[in-house]
Motif scaffolding. Structure first.
Motif, short mmCIF file in Angstrom:
data_model
loop_
_atom_site.label_atom_id
_atom_site.label_comp_id
_atom_site.label_asym_id
_atom_site.label_seq_id
_atom_site.Cartn_x
_atom_site.Cartn_y
_atom_site.Cartn_z
N ALA A 1 -4.98 3.11 -11.54
CA ALA A 1 -3.81 2.41 -10.98
C ALA A 1 -2.93 1.80 -12.08
CB ALA A 1 -4.27 1.35 -9.98
N PRO A 2 -3.50 1.03 -13.03
CA PRO A 2 -2.63 0.52 -14.10
C PRO A 2 -2.04 1.62 -14.97
CG PRO A 2 -4.94 -0.13 -14.48
CD PRO A 2 -4.86 0.46 -13.13
N LEU A 3 -2.81 2.73 -15.16
CA LEU A 3 -2.30 3.84 -15.96
C LEU A 3 -1.07 4.46 -15.30
CD1 LEU A 3 -2.66 5.83 -18.39
CD2 LEU A 3 -3.95 7.28 -16.81
N SER A 4 -1.07 4.53 -13.97
CA SER A 4 0.07 5.16 -13.29
C SER A 4 1.36 4.42 -13.62
CB SER A 4 -0.17 5.19 -11.77
OG SER A 4 -0.08 3.90 -11.22
N LEU A 5 1.28 3.10 -13.81
CA LEU A 5 2.48 2.33 -14.15
C LEU A 5 2.85 2.51 -15.62
CD1 LEU A 5 1.77 -0.91 -12.09
CD2 LEU A 5 3.07 1.12 -11.43
N VAL A 6 1.83 2.70 -16.47
CA VAL A 6 2.10 3.02 -17.88
C VAL A 6 2.82 4.36 -17.96
CG1 VAL A 6 1.04 3.56 -20.12
CG2 VAL A 6 0.09 1.72 -18.71
N LEU A 7 2.33 5.33 -17.21
CA LEU A 7 2.94 6.67 -17.21
C LEU A 7 4.34 6.62 -16.62
CD1 LEU A 7 -0.14 8.80 -16.07
CD2 LEU A 7 0.80 8.64 -18.38
N ALA A 8 4.53 5.80 -15.60
CA ALA A 8 5.87 5.67 -14.99
C ALA A 8 6.87 5.21 -16.03
CB ALA A 8 5.81 4.67 -13.82
N ARG A 9 6.46 4.25 -16.84
CA ARG A 9 7.35 3.74 -17.89
C ARG A 9 7.64 4.83 -18.91
NH1 ARG A 9 5.97 -1.80 -21.10
NH2 ARG A 9 6.01 -2.58 -18.97
N MET A 10 6.60 5.59 -19.32
CA MET A 10 6.77 6.66 -20.32
C MET A 10 7.69 7.76 -19.78
SD MET A 10 2.79 6.75 -21.57
CE MET A 10 2.84 8.36 -22.32
N GLU A 11 7.47 8.14 -18.52
CA GLU A 11 8.28 9.21 -17.93
C GLU A 11 9.74 8.78 -17.80
OE1 GLU A 11 6.84 11.00 -14.33
OE2 GLU A 11 4.75 10.86 -14.97
N SER A 12 9.94 7.55 -17.35
CA SER A 12 11.32 7.07 -17.15
C SER A 12 12.06 6.97 -18.48
CB SER A 12 11.30 5.69 -16.48
OG SER A 12 10.78 5.79 -15.19
N TRP B 1 0.88 -1.17 0.00
CA TRP B 1 0.00 0.00 0.00
C TRP B 1 0.92 1.22 0.00
CZ3 TRP B 1 -3.83 -1.44 4.56
CH2 TRP B 1 -4.64 -2.50 4.13
N VAL B 2 0.76 2.09 -1.01
CA VAL B 2 1.69 3.23 -1.15
C VAL B 2 0.92 4.53 -1.23
CG1 VAL B 2 3.40 1.80 -2.34
CG2 VAL B 2 1.71 3.07 -3.68
N PHE B 3 1.65 5.62 -1.10
CA PHE B 3 0.99 6.93 -1.27
C PHE B 3 0.88 7.29 -2.73
CE2 PHE B 3 1.55 11.61 -1.72
CZ PHE B 3 0.24 11.93 -1.42
N ASP B 4 1.98 7.23 -3.49
CA ASP B 4 1.98 7.61 -4.90
C ASP B 4 2.85 6.61 -5.66
OD1 ASP B 4 2.31 8.74 -7.40
OD2 ASP B 4 2.74 10.76 -6.69
N GLY B 5 2.21 5.61 -6.25
CA GLY B 5 2.93 4.50 -6.88
C GLY B 5 3.79 4.92 -8.05
N LYS B 6 3.32 5.87 -8.85
CA LYS B 6 4.11 6.31 -10.01
C LYS B 6 5.41 6.98 -9.54
CE LYS B 6 2.57 9.81 -12.63
NZ LYS B 6 3.57 10.90 -12.67
N ARG B 7 5.27 7.84 -8.59
CA ARG B 7 6.45 8.53 -8.03
C ARG B 7 7.45 7.52 -7.48
NH1 ARG B 7 7.56 9.09 -2.79
NH2 ARG B 7 8.68 10.89 -1.97
N ASP B 8 6.95 6.57 -6.69
CA ASP B 8 7.85 5.59 -6.07
C ASP B 8 8.54 4.72 -7.11
OD1 ASP B 8 6.92 6.64 -3.74
OD2 ASP B 8 5.70 4.92 -3.16
N THR B 9 7.76 4.26 -8.09
CA THR B 9 8.31 3.38 -9.13
C THR B 9 9.45 4.06 -9.88
OG1 THR B 9 6.16 2.29 -9.39
CG2 THR B 9 7.73 2.03 -11.20
N ILE B 10 9.20 5.34 -10.29
CA ILE B 10 10.22 6.07 -11.05
C ILE B 10 11.44 6.37 -10.19
CG2 ILE B 10 10.70 8.25 -12.25
CD1 ILE B 10 7.69 8.27 -13.03
N ALA B 11 11.19 6.86 -8.97
CA ALA B 11 12.30 7.23 -8.10
C ALA B 11 13.20 6.02 -7.82
CB ALA B 11 11.77 7.81 -6.79
N LEU B 12 12.59 4.87 -7.54
CA LEU B 12 13.38 3.67 -7.25
C LEU B 12 14.15 3.22 -8.48
CD1 LEU B 12 10.88 1.71 -4.98
CD2 LEU B 12 13.02 2.80 -4.30
N GLN B 13 13.50 3.32 -9.64
CA GLN B 13 14.17 2.91 -10.88
C GLN B 13 15.40 3.77 -11.13
OE1 GLN B 13 11.47 2.17 -14.11
NE2 GLN B 13 13.03 2.63 -15.63
#
Length: 887
Positions: free
Chosen positions: A490-501, A380-392
């Motif tokens: 929720a799934p879009l946030s991961l799509v956007l994470a990939r695009m942003e990264s 359970w996270v606050f902002d999954g897109k932010r976390d995914t990108i930052a960790l990557q």
């Protein structure tokens, strides 16, 4: 020192209801108005410290004013049952707080408040009235202040006689005269037709009272105004009478009867538990089973004793046993730019156990890294897109996001954009959480705090997430928003994470070359402007430009500012037909903005390591559900201007020999309008595959297809798109440069042809007034607290928003759904092509040459089938070596 506080119960409850999302307990009790009311009450007790306290309510719908005017308050919509059922709960809450409440049959709360403030005034007792109703300003005196609620009920604006004088140029008693002249639609007080606030204030500045205005009708400027006043003398007097708050109602209580003794903490805690106000329990001091205060804590920052552990390398085996699923996770960064920000640490929470994991420990804790990357371990996270990108970006991987609190909170109330964790925690968690600004400081004073402060702050964040998720999950379910979160956002946030990264490559040399070309054009335009002006001057100085346009060239003045005649863009557009210099200045300004904002701005955003821009797609900032982008903003590149469109030449594929492919929904909002309104003519036009603007022109002007002129089509297009945004006759007249009467007739003809659209507009506004919100086809919700505002302009804007949001919001949902499906299909087909950007209704890809054929078929197939409507969705696809060429 004594302080009497009187709360206008109905007004505050009503504003709280429309300001907060529709919340309810597990037993089904609606509580959003009660929660807003309670929050206001706690703030009053803490900040105003009343010695006397009363909440006044309306007793019923019929009051003595109805004997004067049977239509008094006749235009009001029926109170929603979700609000009506909360008034008994508010009374229960007041009893728990030991706060006196009073209502009087045949009278309004205003009259109770008016009578009691007269008494307190006579006694010289400092008094504050809390209300959302501007009528109360008439009660202001040397001893009485009025606090008007703002932003629902979370803020108040305090008025003394001095503030009323500064804002209106009137005395408090003249507020009654103001209402007498302009009326009040919320109370159905008629006023004088054609007299709004501005005219009413002007008259009162001249004559002082309604009676004096009526006595000097012949001296009033403007024949139409004179006529309106002459024909409505009795109505103006009646309106003033209706607007006058009674100061001698037969109120059975006196000021001395409402001394406030304070409250029994246990009773308040019991009440909060019944209403499930978990986050407010920490505000109550002294109850047996309330969360205890932290030792030495400030009264505004209290919660149960908070404990956490910092994970050490020596005890990793022990802490590995505490990793579980689900578990909340917070990733702390040094700054907002998560594409570049270094990690400061992690925090985890499960039940009431919180752990802080320093970065150096996390790097050596193999079990934690495995847990992070394990999709079966739910986070359970606050902002999954932010976390995914930052960790990557920091060399770590995270999978298994089970709940995104940031997106969930946004869906619950999209008008409160970009929600912070501290705000969410205040509403849903029992742990207290300071804002990042309080911990780190702001601007130049921002600094990382000492290790103990940092670790506790981050650990609190993880616990706040853990405590907030279960309640907000229930509310999502109650509001039918679960699927929107799980299937789209929720799934879009991961799509956007990939695009942003991944980012999009930008040709730096081409951008610099464009900058040089723009510099040459700006020099040419500067010379042309000097020649047309007959002298040199600073074109960027409004003062000097004004002197040239108005003093030297004698152009007409359309609008004045404090410093002189306006030189704003809208004014210059009106001046354009009067002199060729104006068009040249407008072009100069456009190119200057292109140079500074888009050429220089983009050059700054190119990442030194990747040679790309990594724009941030903001998923929780717009009330309609549309994505926006920042760092850089790619949504606002001005493509109507050729020089602006050319900026897209700098956006190129990241691989040699690849192509840019653009896919754009055609007229998606009009197609959604056809579906939602069920208008047969609109549906037929789209199903026949006709050009919609030509078809509209044929129907509205009553001509055959070959008789439609370019002017007719342009006017039809303006109406088609204007209707989507609830355009007025004035707005259309400005767009088409025609008279307001002609625009009104055009809109009338449109609605006679597209009657279904008119019916939809009326029905959606009416439903919004009943519900307090509107929804898209996929249940995205937008609250409209101003839909019943007494201010015509504010209410009209809310009504236009009600018309537009289901259309624009559904269009946003469709393209988001298409992006999620597109990512799935690219993976299924094992294609190398990548989705790079989303801009309005357009998706941009980079595609290898050998996948061009399949992508030209696949992309429109996915986008056009994203959501089934009763008209076809249509997508235009183009490709080229640059983004510009893909148009």
């Amino acid at each position: 020192m004594s302080h009497f506080v009187i709360v206008d119960g109905n007004s505050v409850a009503n504003r709280a209801f429309y300001a907060l999302p529709l919340l309810s307990t597990t037993g089904g009790l609606h509580t959003n108005a009660v929660l807003g009311f309670t929050t206001m009450l706690l703030k009053v007790l803490e900040e105003m410290k009343p010695t006397h306290l009363l909440v006044a309510f309306d007793a019923g719908k019929v009051v003595f004013r109805h004997s004067e005017y049977t239509e008094y308050k006749g235009g009001r919509a029926k109170t929603p049952p979700e609000l009506s059922e909360q008034f008994p709960l508010i009374r229960e809450l007041l009893d728990a707080f030991s706060i006196k409440r009073f209502e009087l049959e045949g009278y309004e709360a205003d009259d109770i408040i008016g009578t009691l403030t007269r008494q307190s005034d006579e006694q010289g007792l400092a008094t504050t009235v809390i209300t959302g109703d501007k009528d109360m300003l008439q009660l202001v005196s040397d001893h009485v202040k009025v606090a008007l609620t703002r932003k629902g009920v979370s803020e108040i604006e305090l008025y003394t006689a001095n503030e009323i004088e500064q804002k209106y140029g009137l005395t408090p008693r003249q507020i009654i005269d103001l209402k007498g002249l302009m009326g009040d639609s919320s109370d159905n007080i008629p006023g004088v037709p054609g007299v709004g606030e501005k005219t009413a204030m002007k008259l009162l500045h001249q004559y002082g009272t309604v009676e004096e205005v009526l006595a000097h009708i012949d001296q009033v400027s403007g024949k139409k105004l004179q006529e309106n006043l002459r024909n409505n003398v009795e109505q103006a007097k009646l309106s003033k009478s209706l607007a006058t708050i009674m100061r001698d109602a037969p109120v059975e209580i006196a000021v001395d009867d409402v001394v406030y003794p304070g409250y029994d903490p246990q009773k308040v805690v019991d009440c909060f538990r019944r209403f499930e106000f978990k986050s407010l329990l920490t505000k109550v001091k002294g109850a047996d089973d309330a969360p205890a205060y932290a030792e030495g804590a400030d009264s505004t920052e209290v919660d149960r004793p908070f404990s956490y552990e910092t994970v050490s390398v020596e005890r990793l085996d022990e802490y590995t046993k505490k990793l579980c699923s689900p578990m909340s996770l917070y990733v702390e960064l040094d700054g907002d730019s998560y594409h570049r920000a270094p990690l400061l640490g992690y925090a985890l929470a499960c039940d009431d156990t919180a752990l802080f994991v320093p970065v150096e420990v996390a790097e050596r804790w193999e079990a934690f890294q495995d847990w992070l990357a394990d999709e079966q371990q739910i986070k359970w996270v606050f902002d999954g897109k932010r976390d995914t990108i930052a960790l990557q970006w920091n060399g770590a991987r995270m999978f298994g996001i089970g709940f995104d609190l940031y997106l969930a909170s946004y869906l619950m109330n999209a008008s409160e954009s970009n929600p912070s964790l501290s705000d969410i925690a205040a509403q849903y968690a029992s742990v207290s959480l300071a804002s990042d600004e309080d911990v780190y400081g702001k601007g130049a004073k921002r600094a990382i705090p000492d290790p103990q402060t940092l670790s506790e702050h981050v650990a609190r964040k993880a616990l706040a997430i853990w405590q907030s998720v279960p309640t907000i999950q229930k509310e999502l379910k109650q509001n039918r928003l679960e699927e929107l979160l799980s299937e789209i956002e929720a799934p879009l946030s991961l799509v956007l994470a990939r695009m942003e990264s991944f980012g999009v490559k930008v040709d730096r040399e081409r951008l610099q070359q464009m900058g040089q070309e723009l510099d040459r054009k700006l020099e040419e335009l500067t010379e042309q402007i000097y020649e047309l002006a007959g002298e040199t001057f600073n074109i960027n100085s409004p003062k000097q430009l004004g002197e040239i346009l108005y003093d030297r060239l004698g152009l007409p003045v359309y609008k004045k500012t404090k410093t002189g005649p306006s030189t704003s863009a809208d004014v210059l557009e009106k001046l354009a037909p009067h002199h060729p210099i104006v068009e040249t200045i407008l072009h100069f300004r456009q190119l200057g903005k292109l140079r500074s904002t888009y050429i220089e701005g983009l050059l700054k955003e190119i990442h030194p390591k990747t040679g790309k821009v990594h724009t941030r797609f903001n998923q929780a900032t717009t009330a309609t559900g549309r994505l926006s982008s920042t760092e850089p903003n790619l949504q606002n590149i001005p493509i109507r201007l050729e020089e602006g469109r050319k900026i897209r030449e700098a956006f190129v594929p990241s691989e040699s020999g690849w192509y840019m492919l653009s896919a754009d929904y055609s007229q998606i909002e009009l197609r959604v309008l056809a579906h939602i309104s069920r208008d047969e003519n609109l549906i037929d036009a789209f199903n026949e595959g006709m050009d919609i603007h030509t078809r509209t022109a044929m129907d509205v002007f009553g001509v055959a297809e070959d008789e439609v002129t370019s002017l007719m089509r342009r006017q039809a297009k303006a109406v088609n798109f204007g209707i989507v945004y609830g355009i007025s006759d004035y707005g259309l007249s400005q767009n088409l440069n025609i008279t307001r009467k002609e625009a009104g007739e055009f809109i009338e003809r449109y609605f006679s042809v597209f009657a279904g659209v008119k019916r939809y507009m009326e029905e959606v506004v009416e439903k919004a007034k009943q519900d307090g919100y509107v929804t898209t086809l996929l249940h995205r919700r937008r609250y409209l607290p101003d839909i019943k505002s007494s201010n015509y302009n504010i209410r009209s804007f809310a009504e236009r928003t009600a018309m537009n949001t289901p259309i624009q919001g559904t269009a946003a949902d469709i393209i988001k759904l298409a992006m999620v499906r597109m990512k799935e299909r690219l993976e299924q087909e094992q294609l190398a092509s990548r989705m790079l950007l989303q801009v309005h209704d357009e998706l941009v890809f980079e595609v290898p040459e050998d996948e061009l054929d399949i992508m030209q078929k696949l992309v429109p197939e996915v986008m056009e089938s994203a959501l089934a409507l009763n008209v076809p969705l249509k997508v235009d696809v183009h490709y080229g070596r640059t983004w510009y060429d893909a148009k």
